[in-house]
Write a protein that holds these residues in place. Structure first.
Motif, short mmCIF file in Angstrom:
data_model
loop_
_atom_site.label_atom_id
_atom_site.label_comp_id
_atom_site.label_asym_id
_atom_site.label_seq_id
_atom_site.Cartn_x
_atom_site.Cartn_y
_atom_site.Cartn_z
N SER A 106 0.84 -1.21 0.00
CA SER A 106 0.00 0.00 0.00
C SER A 106 0.87 1.25 0.00
O SER A 106 0.57 2.23 -0.70
CB SER A 106 -0.90 0.04 1.24
OG SER A 106 -1.82 -1.02 1.21
N ALA A 107 1.94 1.21 0.80
CA ALA A 107 2.84 2.37 0.89
C ALA A 107 3.53 2.62 -0.45
O ALA A 107 3.63 3.77 -0.91
CB ALA A 107 3.87 2.16 1.99
N ALA A 108 3.99 1.56 -1.08
CA ALA A 108 4.67 1.70 -2.37
C ALA A 108 3.71 2.28 -3.41
O ALA A 108 4.07 3.19 -4.18
CB ALA A 108 5.21 0.36 -2.84
N LYS A 109 2.49 1.76 -3.43
CA LYS A 109 1.52 2.21 -4.44
C LYS A 109 1.03 3.63 -4.14
O LYS A 109 0.72 4.40 -5.05
CB LYS A 109 0.35 1.22 -4.53
CG LYS A 109 0.73 -0.14 -5.12
CD LYS A 109 1.37 -0.02 -6.50
CE LYS A 109 1.42 -1.33 -7.26
NZ LYS A 109 2.17 -1.19 -8.53
N ALA A 110 0.94 3.99 -2.84
CA ALA A 110 0.62 5.37 -2.49
C ALA A 110 1.78 6.28 -2.87
O ALA A 110 1.58 7.42 -3.32
CB ALA A 110 0.32 5.48 -0.99
N GLY A 111 3.00 5.79 -2.71
CA GLY A 111 4.17 6.55 -3.15
C GLY A 111 4.10 6.83 -4.65
O GLY A 111 4.46 7.93 -5.10
N ILE A 112 3.62 5.86 -5.40
CA ILE A 112 3.49 6.06 -6.85
C ILE A 112 2.49 7.18 -7.15
O ILE A 112 2.70 7.98 -8.07
CB ILE A 112 3.09 4.73 -7.54
CG1 ILE A 112 4.30 3.78 -7.55
CG2 ILE A 112 2.58 4.97 -8.96
CD1 ILE A 112 4.01 2.40 -8.10
N LEU A 113 1.43 7.27 -6.37
CA LEU A 113 0.46 8.36 -6.58
C LEU A 113 1.12 9.72 -6.35
O LEU A 113 0.96 10.65 -7.15
CB LEU A 113 -0.75 8.21 -5.65
CG LEU A 113 -1.74 7.10 -5.96
CD1 LEU A 113 -2.89 7.14 -4.96
CD2 LEU A 113 -2.27 7.23 -7.39
N GLY A 114 1.87 9.83 -5.25
CA GLY A 114 2.54 11.11 -4.95
C GLY A 114 3.57 11.45 -6.00
O GLY A 114 3.68 12.61 -6.46
N LEU A 115 4.34 10.44 -6.39
CA LEU A 115 5.38 10.65 -7.41
C LEU A 115 4.74 11.08 -8.74
O LEU A 115 5.22 12.02 -9.40
CB LEU A 115 6.15 9.33 -7.60
CG LEU A 115 7.30 9.32 -8.58
CD1 LEU A 115 8.43 10.24 -8.12
CD2 LEU A 115 7.84 7.88 -8.75
N THR A 116 3.65 10.42 -9.11
CA THR A 116 2.97 10.74 -10.37
C THR A 116 2.49 12.19 -10.36
O THR A 116 2.69 12.94 -11.33
CB THR A 116 1.76 9.80 -10.58
OG1 THR A 116 2.22 8.45 -10.55
CG2 THR A 116 1.05 10.08 -11.90
N LYS A 117 1.87 12.59 -9.25
CA LYS A 117 1.29 13.94 -9.20
C LYS A 117 2.38 15.01 -9.19
O LYS A 117 2.25 16.05 -9.86
CB LYS A 117 0.38 14.06 -7.97
CG LYS A 117 -0.85 13.18 -8.12
CD LYS A 117 -1.73 13.17 -6.88
CE LYS A 117 -2.84 12.15 -7.10
NZ LYS A 117 -3.95 12.29 -6.17
#
Ligand code: NAD
Length: 251
Positions: A158-169
Motif C-alpha cells: 500500500s505504501a509503495a503504491k501510495a508513493g506512486i500516486l505522490g510521485l505521479t502527481k
C-alpha cells in the motif's frame, strides 16, 4: 484508424502472459503502436513481444530497480525507433504480509520494484520526452493505496503504491510545462497471476462481496483505461488517478 497509430510505447513488466502489462501492450499494438516489452527475463520478454499483433515489437531484459539498465533500455529504443511516445510503468510485485511480518528485505523488494522502478524508468526517458516536448506516462498504482490494502498486498505494498500516486502527481506538476503528461491507474481486484492460487476460496468470496459490480476485473478492463491515458483522448489530463475497481472504492 487506431488511437496510437505511429506511436512507440514502452511497457515494463509486460512478459507475464495473463498480466496487465501484456494486455496493455496487446491493446496498444491493436491500436497501431509499436511496443517494447521490458521484463526481467530476455527470452520471456521477446516471446511476449513476438506474440503481439503486427510487426516491429521488441522484447528487452530490464530490471527496473537498476537505473543503468533502465537508461540502457531507453537509449537502445530511442536509437532504434528515433522516438518513444508512451511509457507504462507496470512492473510490480506484492506480498500478503501483516505489518509485523514485514522485514527489511520485504520492504526493499516491494518498495524497490514498484516505487524506485517507476522513478528510474521515468527518469530514463524524461530527457527524451523533454527534447520532443511530448510524452505520456501511465503508472500502475492500486486501490490498495487509496483504501489501505484489504485485498492481498501488505502495508508495504500500500505504501509503495501510495508513493506512486505522490510521485505521479509531483512529476505531472513539474513536467507539464515540458508537454509531458503523467497519470496513475488504480486497479481493484483483477484476475492475474499476481494473486492466482494465492487466495483461499473464502478470501476470494469476501473480496467479491465488496465489489458492487460483483466480479473481478479483467486485464482488458485495465488495458482500456491505460489506452485512454496513453492516447490523445486524455490530452488535458495530467496528475489524475483513474479508478478501475468495479465500484469497490467510490470516493
Ligand atoms: P504479474 O505478476 O502478472 O506481472 C508483473 C510483471 O512484472 C511480471 O512479468 C514480472 O516478471 C515483472 N517484474 C517483476 N519485477 C520486475 C523488475 N524488477 N523489473 C522488471 N519487471 C519486473 O502482475 P499484474 O497483476 O499484471 O500486475 C501489474 C501491475 O499492476 C503491478 O504493478 C501490480 O502491482 C498492479 N496491480 C495489479 C492488480 C491486480 O489485481 N492484478 C491490482 C492493482 C494493481
Amino acid at each position: 484508424m487506431g488511437l496510437l497509430d505511429g506511436k512507440f510505447a514502452v511497457v515494463t513488466g509486460a512478459a507475464s502472459p495473463r498480466g496487465l502489462g501484456k494486455a496493455t501492450a496487446k491493446l496498444f499494438a491493436e491500436h497501431g503502436a509499436t511496443v517494447a516489452i521490458l521484463d526481467l527475463d530476455l527470452a520471456q520478454a521477446e516471446a511476449a513481444a513476438a506474440d503481439l499483433p503486427g510487426a516491429g515489437h521488441v522484447g528487452l531484459a530490464c530490471n527496473v530497480t537498476d537505473l543503468a539498465a533502465c537508461q540502457a533500455a531507453a537509449d537502445a529504443l530511442v536509437a532504434k525507433w528515433g522516438a518513444v511516445d508512451i511509457l507504462v510503468n507496470n512492473a510490480g510485485i506484492t506480498q500478503p504480509l501483516k505489518i509485523m511480518e514485514i522485514g527489511p528485505k520485504n520492504y526493499e523488494d516491494v518498495l524497490d520494484v514498484n516505487l524506485r522502478g517507476t522513478l528510474y524508468m521515468t527518469q530514463a526517458l524524461i530527457p527524451h520526452f523533454r527534447s520532443r516536448k511530448s510524452g505520456s506516462v501511465v503508472n500502475l498504482s492500486s486501490v490498495s493505496a487509496q483504501r489501505g490494502g484489504g485485498i492481498f498486498g501488505g502495508p508495504h505494498y500500500s505504501a509503495a503504491k501510495a508513493g506512486i500516486l505522490g510521485l505521479t502527481k509531483a512529476m505531472a506538476r513539474e513536467l507539464a510545462p515540458d508537454g509531458i503528461r503523467l497519470n496513475a491507474l488504480c486497479p481493484g481486484f483483477i484476475a492475474t497471476d499476481i494473486t492466482a492460487g494465492k487466495l483461499t476460496d473464502a478470501q476470494r468470496a469476501s473480496v467479491l462481496e465488496g465489489i458492487p459490480m460483483g466480479r473481478a476485473g479483467t486485464a482488458l478492463d485495465v488495458a482500456g483505461c491505460a489506452l485512454f491515458l496513453a492516447s490523445d483522448l486524455s490530452a488535458y489530463c495530467t496528475g489524475t488517478e483513474v479508478d478501475v475497481n468495479g465500484g469497490s472504492l467510490i470516493h
